[in-house]
Design a protein around this motif. Sequence first.
Motif, PDB file in Angstrom:
ATOM      1  N   GLN A 326      40.566   8.069  37.781  1.00  0.00           N
ATOM      2  CA  GLN A 326      39.644   9.139  38.157  1.00  0.00           C
ATOM      3  C   GLN A 326      39.899  10.379  37.308  1.00  0.00           C
ATOM      4  O   GLN A 326      38.946  11.042  36.857  1.00  0.00           O
ATOM      5  CB  GLN A 326      39.810   9.480  39.641  1.00  0.00           C
ATOM      6  CG  GLN A 326      38.810  10.518  40.142  1.00  0.00           C
ATOM      7  CD  GLN A 326      37.373  10.073  39.965  1.00  0.00           C
ATOM      8  OE1 GLN A 326      36.992   8.986  40.396  1.00  0.00           O
ATOM      9  NE2 GLN A 326      36.552  10.910  39.308  1.00  0.00           N
ATOM     10  N   LYS A 327      41.167  10.687  37.076  1.00  0.00           N
ATOM     11  CA  LYS A 327      41.485  11.837  36.234  1.00  0.00           C
ATOM     12  C   LYS A 327      41.045  11.607  34.789  1.00  0.00           C
ATOM     13  O   LYS A 327      40.640  12.540  34.090  1.00  0.00           O
ATOM     14  CB  LYS A 327      42.984  12.155  36.307  1.00  0.00           C
ATOM     15  CG  LYS A 327      43.383  12.938  37.562  1.00  0.00           C
ATOM     16  CD  LYS A 327      44.844  13.348  37.503  1.00  0.00           C
ATOM     17  CE  LYS A 327      45.163  14.393  38.556  1.00  0.00           C
ATOM     18  NZ  LYS A 327      44.623  15.715  38.199  1.00  0.00           N
ATOM     19  N   ARG A 328      41.120  10.344  34.346  1.00  0.00           N
ATOM     20  CA  ARG A 328      40.640  10.040  32.999  1.00  0.00           C
ATOM     21  C   ARG A 328      39.134  10.265  32.908  1.00  0.00           C
ATOM     22  O   ARG A 328      38.635  10.874  31.949  1.00  0.00           O
ATOM     23  CB  ARG A 328      40.981   8.590  32.638  1.00  0.00           C
ATOM     24  CG  ARG A 328      40.541   8.200  31.228  1.00  0.00           C
ATOM     25  CD  ARG A 328      40.727   6.713  30.985  1.00  0.00           C
ATOM     26  NE  ARG A 328      39.881   5.915  31.860  1.00  0.00           N
ATOM     27  CZ  ARG A 328      38.585   5.685  31.642  1.00  0.00           C
ATOM     28  NH1 ARG A 328      37.968   6.221  30.584  1.00  0.00           N
ATOM     29  NH2 ARG A 328      37.883   4.939  32.473  1.00  0.00           N
ATOM     30  N   LYS A 329      38.395   9.813  33.929  1.00  0.00           N
ATOM     31  CA  LYS A 329      36.946  10.013  33.942  1.00  0.00           C
ATOM     32  C   LYS A 329      36.592  11.496  33.985  1.00  0.00           C
ATOM     33  O   LYS A 329      35.586  11.921  33.400  1.00  0.00           O
ATOM     34  CB  LYS A 329      36.332   9.302  35.146  1.00  0.00           C
ATOM     35  CG  LYS A 329      36.375   7.784  35.068  1.00  0.00           C
ATOM     36  CD  LYS A 329      35.780   7.158  36.317  1.00  0.00           C
ATOM     37  CE  LYS A 329      35.866   5.634  36.268  1.00  0.00           C
ATOM     38  NZ  LYS A 329      35.337   5.004  37.505  1.00  0.00           N
ATOM     39  N   ASP A 330      37.428  12.267  34.671  1.00  0.00           N
ATOM     40  CA  ASP A 330      37.184  13.713  34.771  1.00  0.00           C
ATOM     41  C   ASP A 330      37.587  14.458  33.503  1.00  0.00           C
ATOM     42  O   ASP A 330      37.390  15.685  33.408  1.00  0.00           O
ATOM     43  CB  ASP A 330      37.952  14.304  35.957  1.00  0.00           C
ATOM     44  CG  ASP A 330      37.449  13.777  37.292  1.00  0.00           C
ATOM     45  OD1 ASP A 330      36.310  13.266  37.331  1.00  0.00           O
ATOM     46  OD2 ASP A 330      38.198  13.863  38.292  1.00  0.00           O
ATOM     47  N   GLY A 331      38.176  13.745  32.537  1.00  0.00           N
ATOM     48  CA  GLY A 331      38.588  14.376  31.287  1.00  0.00           C
ATOM     49  C   GLY A 331      39.927  15.085  31.354  1.00  0.00           C
ATOM     50  O   GLY A 331      40.284  15.827  30.436  1.00  0.00           O
ATOM     51  N   VAL A 336      47.578   7.024  25.879  1.00  0.00           N
ATOM     52  CA  VAL A 336      48.447   6.970  24.698  1.00  0.00           C
ATOM     53  C   VAL A 336      49.004   5.549  24.640  1.00  0.00           C
ATOM     54  O   VAL A 336      49.875   5.180  25.420  1.00  0.00           O
ATOM     55  CB  VAL A 336      49.604   7.989  24.808  1.00  0.00           C
ATOM     56  CG1 VAL A 336      50.485   7.908  23.563  1.00  0.00           C
ATOM     57  CG2 VAL A 336      49.073   9.396  25.002  1.00  0.00           C
ATOM     58  N   GLY A 337      48.458   4.723  23.756  1.00  0.00           N
ATOM     59  CA  GLY A 337      48.883   3.329  23.681  1.00  0.00           C
ATOM     60  C   GLY A 337      48.031   2.444  24.571  1.00  0.00           C
ATOM     61  O   GLY A 337      47.166   2.907  25.317  1.00  0.00           O
ATOM     62  N   LYS A 338      48.283   1.143  24.480  1.00  0.00           N
ATOM     63  CA  LYS A 338      47.513   0.165  25.250  1.00  0.00           C
ATOM     64  C   LYS A 338      48.428  -0.868  25.886  1.00  0.00           C
ATOM     65  O   LYS A 338      49.587  -1.009  25.522  1.00  0.00           O
ATOM     66  CB  LYS A 338      46.494  -0.538  24.338  1.00  0.00           C
ATOM     67  CG  LYS A 338      45.409   0.372  23.787  1.00  0.00           C
ATOM     68  CD  LYS A 338      44.417  -0.409  22.939  1.00  0.00           C
ATOM     69  CE  LYS A 338      43.318   0.500  22.393  1.00  0.00           C
ATOM     70  NZ  LYS A 338      42.344  -0.253  21.570  1.00  0.00           N
ATOM     71  N   GLY A 339      47.866  -1.611  26.847  1.00  0.00           N
ATOM     72  CA  GLY A 339      48.597  -2.694  27.485  1.00  0.00           C
ATOM     73  C   GLY A 339      49.698  -2.196  28.407  1.00  0.00           C
ATOM     74  O   GLY A 339      49.644  -1.088  28.942  1.00  0.00           O
ATOM     75  N   HIS A 343      50.766   4.732  28.085  1.00  0.00           N
ATOM     76  CA  HIS A 343      51.157   5.960  28.758  1.00  0.00           C
ATOM     77  C   HIS A 343      49.945   6.876  28.828  1.00  0.00           C
ATOM     78  O   HIS A 343      48.928   6.660  28.179  1.00  0.00           O
ATOM     79  CB  HIS A 343      52.307   6.655  28.016  1.00  0.00           C
ATOM     80  CG  HIS A 343      53.642   6.038  28.294  1.00  0.00           C
ATOM     81  ND1 HIS A 343      53.963   4.764  27.886  1.00  0.00           N
ATOM     82  CD2 HIS A 343      54.739   6.527  28.949  1.00  0.00           C
ATOM     83  CE1 HIS A 343      55.199   4.473  28.271  1.00  0.00           C
ATOM     84  NE2 HIS A 343      55.683   5.520  28.915  1.00  0.00           N
ATOM     85  N   TRP A 344      50.073   7.901  29.656  1.00  0.00           N
ATOM     86  CA  TRP A 344      48.990   8.857  29.847  1.00  0.00           C
ATOM     87  C   TRP A 344      49.498  10.264  29.561  1.00  0.00           C
ATOM     88  O   TRP A 344      50.675  10.558  29.753  1.00  0.00           O
ATOM     89  CB  TRP A 344      48.448   8.771  31.278  1.00  0.00           C
ATOM     90  CG  TRP A 344      47.843   7.433  31.573  1.00  0.00           C
ATOM     91  CD1 TRP A 344      48.475   6.337  32.071  1.00  0.00           C
ATOM     92  CD2 TRP A 344      46.497   7.042  31.344  1.00  0.00           C
ATOM     93  NE1 TRP A 344      47.608   5.279  32.188  1.00  0.00           N
ATOM     94  CE2 TRP A 344      46.374   5.689  31.743  1.00  0.00           C
ATOM     95  CE3 TRP A 344      45.377   7.698  30.849  1.00  0.00           C
ATOM     96  CZ2 TRP A 344      45.183   4.987  31.660  1.00  0.00           C
ATOM     97  CZ3 TRP A 344      44.174   6.996  30.774  1.00  0.00           C
ATOM     98  CH2 TRP A 344      44.087   5.657  31.174  1.00  0.00           C
ATOM     99  N   GLU A 345      48.588  11.087  29.115  1.00  0.00           N
ATOM    100  CA  GLU A 345      48.944  12.458  28.744  1.00  0.00           C
ATOM    101  C   GLU A 345      47.860  13.408  29.234  1.00  0.00           C
ATOM    102  O   GLU A 345      46.664  13.087  29.171  1.00  0.00           O
ATOM    103  CB  GLU A 345      49.063  12.549  27.220  1.00  0.00           C
ATOM    104  CG  GLU A 345      49.764  13.789  26.723  1.00  0.00           C
ATOM    105  CD  GLU A 345      50.017  13.708  25.226  1.00  0.00           C
ATOM    106  OE1 GLU A 345      49.006  13.621  24.478  1.00  0.00           O
ATOM    107  OE2 GLU A 345      51.190  13.699  24.799  1.00  0.00           O
ATOM    108  N   ARG A 346      48.288  14.561  29.764  1.00  0.00           N
ATOM    109  CA  ARG A 346      47.311  15.541  30.242  1.00  0.00           C
ATOM    110  C   ARG A 346      46.530  16.141  29.073  1.00  0.00           C
ATOM    111  O   ARG A 346      47.078  16.341  27.990  1.00  0.00           O
ATOM    112  CB  ARG A 346      48.001  16.659  31.027  1.00  0.00           C
ATOM    113  CG  ARG A 346      48.619  16.184  32.316  1.00  0.00           C
ATOM    114  CD  ARG A 346      48.905  17.349  33.254  1.00  0.00           C
ATOM    115  NE  ARG A 346      49.656  18.395  32.601  1.00  0.00           N
ATOM    116  CZ  ARG A 346      50.982  18.424  32.512  1.00  0.00           C
ATOM    117  NH1 ARG A 346      51.700  17.430  33.015  1.00  0.00           N
ATOM    118  NH2 ARG A 346      51.599  19.420  31.910  1.00  0.00           N
ATOM    119  N   VAL A 347      45.278  16.436  29.323  1.00  0.00           N
ATOM    120  CA  VAL A 347      44.411  17.051  28.316  1.00  0.00           C
ATOM    121  C   VAL A 347      44.330  18.544  28.589  1.00  0.00           C
ATOM    122  O   VAL A 347      44.066  18.960  29.721  1.00  0.00           O
ATOM    123  CB  VAL A 347      42.995  16.441  28.341  1.00  0.00           C
ATOM    124  CG1 VAL A 347      42.094  17.165  27.351  1.00  0.00           C
ATOM    125  CG2 VAL A 347      43.055  14.949  28.045  1.00  0.00           C
ATOM    126  N   GLY A 348      44.567  19.345  27.572  1.00  0.00           N
ATOM    127  CA  GLY A 348      44.470  20.802  27.734  1.00  0.00           C
ATOM    128  C   GLY A 348      45.760  21.427  28.212  1.00  0.00           C
ATOM    129  O   GLY A 348      46.734  20.783  28.489  1.00  0.00           O
TER     130      GLY A 348
END
Length: 348
Positions: A326-331, A336-339, A343-348
């Motif tokens: 949901q946070k990804r959809k909200d931008g 970061v990477g696949k499979g 990992h995930w990283e905050r935007v902004g």
Amino acid sequence: MHTLERLSDYRFTASQLGRFRQLGEFRGRQPHTLRQQTEVLDTLRQVATLESVEYGNSLEHISVSKEALRKLVQYEVKPATPAERQIAGYRDVLDMVTEPAEHTNVSSGLIRQLHATLYSHFPHEGGRWKATNKDIVERDSEGNRIGVLYRTVPAADTPKAMEFTVALYHQCLDKMIEPLLVASCAVLDFLCIHPFSDGNTRIARLIATLMLSLNNYDVGRYISLERIFAQNEQVYLDALQLSVKGWHEGTHNPMPWINFFLDSVIKAYEELEQRVDALQNQGSRAPKSQLIAMAIDNADGPFSVADICIQLPTVSRELVKKVVQQKRKDGALKSVGKGRGAHWERVG
């Protein structure tokens, strides 16, 4: 003892008095703040425990993997390595100080018991006053020795110094002196006495939490003070360094340490109220989802779904993935990477 002895000589600024008033207001609101769903408080407590054990040891350069930390804190495994034994001992003492047993009273015997528990997973016995003298060394930013920051109380004088410090602590409370001030000064005196051969700074932080708990400042049960110390580590170390100089002569200035201590407790209460308010404003499924969102917002750098699951052991992996997506959809997040290694990283 040299700090508690001089309490009547200290003069406080308007800013410092404002800190005491603010903390008194937090304590006054505490019953309302903690009148929450059991599930919410249990989750906050578990997160705080994990963070306190992690950061309380990492400040002394003791660390294990997050998965090993979670298993140790939740008593799923027995400690096997020296670092794991340190972690397990801290976990055990933390249980004693965040929710002290009825009629718990600060004493030199209790402090020795806490130290014995801290080292209970080692073959050698803890809980004994130091047998040799020890100097605290001052080092530069690269770790090079500059000189002796201060000399601790001689080993032969340590038992008497500890008894005197504990007696002063209770005398100050009996005189109705603000418990936050008394606790901060007692912790500083403890560090300058340096009563044990090892583990003094960890025990000092745990004693601080115990003194707060015994005086109805329960924030350490739900928010990790160790994390706040670690997030402001240089300020923490600088405050101590400034406050210990001249302690033996009674010419030291405890104000940098007192200010840091009060500011840390204020930050903890602000965070507690913010988290509780955020949870209150959500729907019926919200508490865990909101805690996941908070964990993501507080993440230092890239994180994985597994990292959040370890931090919040009461939430399901599927719910973490749902909040992340949901946070990804909200931008708000980017991948970061696949499979499995993604990992995930905050935007902004």
